[in-house]
Design an enzyme around this catalytic site. Sequence first.
Site, PDB file in Angstrom:
ATOM      1  CB  SER A  25      -0.610   0.483   1.324  1.00 55.21           C
ATOM      2  OG  SER A  25      -1.006   1.153   1.660  1.00 55.21           O
ATOM      3  CE1 TYR A  58      -4.051  -1.900   5.624  1.00 56.76           C
ATOM      4  CE2 TYR A  58      -3.405   0.499   4.504  1.00 56.76           C
ATOM      5  CZ  TYR A  58      -3.564  -0.676   4.516  1.00 56.76           C
ATOM      6  OH  TYR A  58      -3.434  -1.136   3.186  1.00 56.76           O
TER       7      TYR A  58
END
Length: 264
Positions: free
Chosen positions: A159, A172
């Site tokens: 990501s 995350y």
Amino acid sequence: MLYFESEFMESITNSMPLSNRTAVITGASGGMGSAIAARLVAEGAAVAVLGRRTEKLDQLAAGLSDGPGRIVPVTTDITSETDVEAAVATIHEALGEVDLLVNAAGVMLANPLSDGRSDEWETMIETNLTGLLRVTRAFLPDLLGHKHDVPADIINISSIAAHVVFPDYAVYAATKAAVTALSAMQRTEIARDGVRVTNIEPGLTDTELGTHLDNDRLRSELQSMFAAIEPIKAVDIADLVHYVVTRPANVNLRQVMILPTLQA
């Protein structure tokens, strides 16, 4: 013939076919995983789809049953060593050895660190990082044993959170930064065996990932981002994966960041 014209024409015909490839895709019961599976099956690959939601996997398999490729649904929780071992045995029996692994499984559970949500931390670390490691280790013997005249690939879905600061998404982001670093280290170990590793870092993407949030403020902020920026879609990621894995065997796209135009 124009200068470089012969090289250009050769590059057009140098795309590797997928009809002789066998793939495993994690996180395939929705989002990017299912879109990638659909694209690879449409291109003739044999694909094992892994995920926790049996019904979703079966629906995906039924919808792709008429495609030129083959699809085998395998209900698997990648946080379970036993599940992964069983999945390997099932896949080997159904499809044989694997030469393409797409680690697409992931969860995004955002909250301020001060909330101390250790349950969320453990879920993200176990799924996004340890689960990825577990699946990769399970299929490495196949990937390392492939014939070097055809490519073998590991695709890790990371990501932009690996690089870009998003407040309240610290854990995350940490798991995705680990995936990005791991991809680089994997490459140093297995490139000599003809295995390519590609780290893909999507930006704002229209999948169900955001529905995992249980913080009303953060969910509202994410919805505002979707309202302001036209996101990329899961099929865009699938299109990118297809491009990456069909390059000639001597070409490795090591890291690709894919963003909506307004986020770039």
